[in-house]
Design a protein around this motif. Structure first.
Motif, PDB file in Angstrom:
ATOM      1  N   HIS A   1      34.996  27.186  36.140  1.00 36.66           N
ATOM      2  CA  HIS A   1      34.727  28.200  37.160  1.00 36.66           C
ATOM      3  C   HIS A   1      35.867  29.184  37.411  1.00 36.66           C
ATOM      4  O   HIS A   1      35.718  30.080  38.241  1.00 36.66           O
ATOM      5  CB  HIS A   1      34.347  27.525  38.481  1.00 36.66           C
ATOM      6  N   GLY A   2      37.006  29.000  36.782  1.00 33.96           N
ATOM      7  CA  GLY A   2      38.064  29.997  36.917  1.00 33.96           C
ATOM      8  C   GLY A   2      39.227  29.636  37.817  1.00 33.96           C
ATOM      9  O   GLY A   2      40.095  30.459  38.068  1.00 33.96           O
ATOM     10  N   GLY A   3      39.245  28.420  38.357  1.00 35.43           N
ATOM     11  CA  GLY A   3      40.407  27.964  39.092  1.00 35.43           C
ATOM     12  C   GLY A   3      40.542  28.501  40.503  1.00 35.43           C
ATOM     13  O   GLY A   3      39.586  28.936  41.142  1.00 35.43           O
ATOM     14  N   HIS A   4      41.779  28.460  40.984  1.00 36.31           N
ATOM     15  CA  HIS A   4      42.103  28.760  42.370  1.00 36.31           C
ATOM     16  C   HIS A   4      41.698  30.180  42.770  1.00 36.31           C
ATOM     17  O   HIS A   4      41.093  30.400  43.826  1.00 36.31           O
ATOM     18  CB  HIS A   4      43.603  28.542  42.580  1.00 36.31           C
ATOM     19  N   GLN A   5      42.038  31.157  41.947  1.00 37.72           N
ATOM     20  CA  GLN A   5      41.703  32.542  42.263  1.00 37.72           C
ATOM     21  C   GLN A   5      40.194  32.706  42.422  1.00 37.72           C
ATOM     22  O   GLN A   5      39.731  33.385  43.345  1.00 37.72           O
ATOM     23  CB  GLN A   5      42.219  33.490  41.180  1.00 37.72           C
TER      24      GLN A   5
ATOM     25  N   SER B   1      45.628  35.244  42.628  1.00 39.63           N
ATOM     26  CA  SER B   1      46.460  34.047  42.674  1.00 39.63           C
ATOM     27  C   SER B   1      46.685  33.535  41.265  1.00 39.63           C
ATOM     28  O   SER B   1      45.738  33.394  40.496  1.00 39.63           O
ATOM     29  CB  SER B   1      45.787  32.953  43.507  1.00 39.63           C
ATOM     30  N   ASP B   2      47.938  33.267  40.956  1.00 43.10           N
ATOM     31  CA  ASP B   2      48.239  32.617  39.690  1.00 43.10           C
ATOM     32  C   ASP B   2      48.534  31.135  39.918  1.00 43.10           C
ATOM     33  O   ASP B   2      48.988  30.440  39.022  1.00 43.10           O
ATOM     34  CB  ASP B   2      49.390  33.310  38.970  1.00 43.10           C
ATOM     35  N   GLN B   3      48.246  30.674  41.134  1.00 43.45           N
ATOM     36  CA  GLN B   3      48.479  29.272  41.477  1.00 43.45           C
ATOM     37  C   GLN B   3      47.379  28.393  40.887  1.00 43.45           C
ATOM     38  O   GLN B   3      46.216  28.793  40.845  1.00 43.45           O
ATOM     39  CB  GLN B   3      48.493  29.094  42.994  1.00 43.45           C
ATOM     40  N   PRO B   4      47.735  27.192  40.462  1.00 43.41           N
ATOM     41  CA  PRO B   4      46.697  26.270  39.993  1.00 43.41           C
ATOM     42  C   PRO B   4      45.911  25.727  41.185  1.00 43.41           C
ATOM     43  O   PRO B   4      46.315  25.882  42.344  1.00 43.41           O
ATOM     44  CB  PRO B   4      47.509  25.152  39.327  1.00 43.41           C
ATOM     45  N   VAL B   5      44.795  25.090  40.906  1.00 39.89           N
ATOM     46  CA  VAL B   5      44.054  24.393  41.959  1.00 39.89           C
ATOM     47  C   VAL B   5      45.021  23.395  42.591  1.00 39.89           C
ATOM     48  O   VAL B   5      45.707  22.655  41.880  1.00 39.89           O
ATOM     49  CB  VAL B   5      42.821  23.666  41.365  1.00 39.89           C
ATOM     50  N   PRO B   6      45.118  23.385  43.912  1.00 43.83           N
ATOM     51  CA  PRO B   6      46.051  22.453  44.552  1.00 43.83           C
ATOM     52  C   PRO B   6      45.629  21.006  44.313  1.00 43.83           C
ATOM     53  O   PRO B   6      44.435  20.702  44.217  1.00 43.83           O
ATOM     54  CB  PRO B   6      45.948  22.812  46.039  1.00 43.83           C
TER      55      PRO B   6
END
Length: 154
Positions: free
Chosen positions: A67-71, A138-143
């Motif tokens: 689904h594309g992650g955190h962003q 956001s370039d953050q990964p899923v927390p």
């Protein structure tokens, strides 16, 4: 011995899928939540939630892969304008769904679930006030949410 992840302790993907289904049913029938979720179920929503929870609680990175992650998750909430009453009702409905499907009532697990839900719904509420999803970058990964406060991104 390695400590179990929350994902493993809860019962893995099958239990999280069952939890997501029970929770989403509440989201489309609760008077406060249906203002945000509507009353017509979208079959993919519970599956996406189960994928998110799987990844957050230490399982496979299925939300990122599918689904594309955190962003992507942030962008799904854009423009929803979630009121505080719905945010709080979401947490209450999730815990009721956990009870319904037999998620362990272990006090430490429940404390960590509520901590995650409070943290995550606050973010969802904040980003829901952004009308243009393209600005949510956001370039953050899923927390990843663990058993100890210092393991969690809060």
């Amino acid at each position: 011995m390695t400590e179990q992840t929350i994902y493993e302790f809860i019962g893995g993907r099958d239990k999280l899928a069952e939890l997501a289904e029970a929770h989403y049913r509440r989201c489309t029938t609760d008077p406060e939540l249906s203002k945000v979720f509507g009353t017509t179920p979208r079959p993919q929503h519970a599956a996406h939630l189960a994928d998110w929870l799987t990844e957050v609680f230490g399982g496979p990175e299925v939300y990122t892969e599918k689904h594309g992650g955190h962003q992507a998750l942030l962008r799904h909430h854009a423009g929803k304008h979630i009121p505080e009453e719905a945010r709080a009702a979401f947490v209450t409905a999730f815990i009721a769904a956990a009870d319904e499907v037999g998620v362990s009532d272990d006090p430490h697990l429940r404390k960590r679930l509520v901590a995650y839900l409070e943290w995550g719904t606050a973010i969802a509420k904040d980003v829901s006030n952004v009308d243009d999803p393209e600005v949510l970058v956001s370039d953050q990964p899923v927390p990843k949410w663990g058993w100890r406060d210092e393991e969690s991104p809060a």
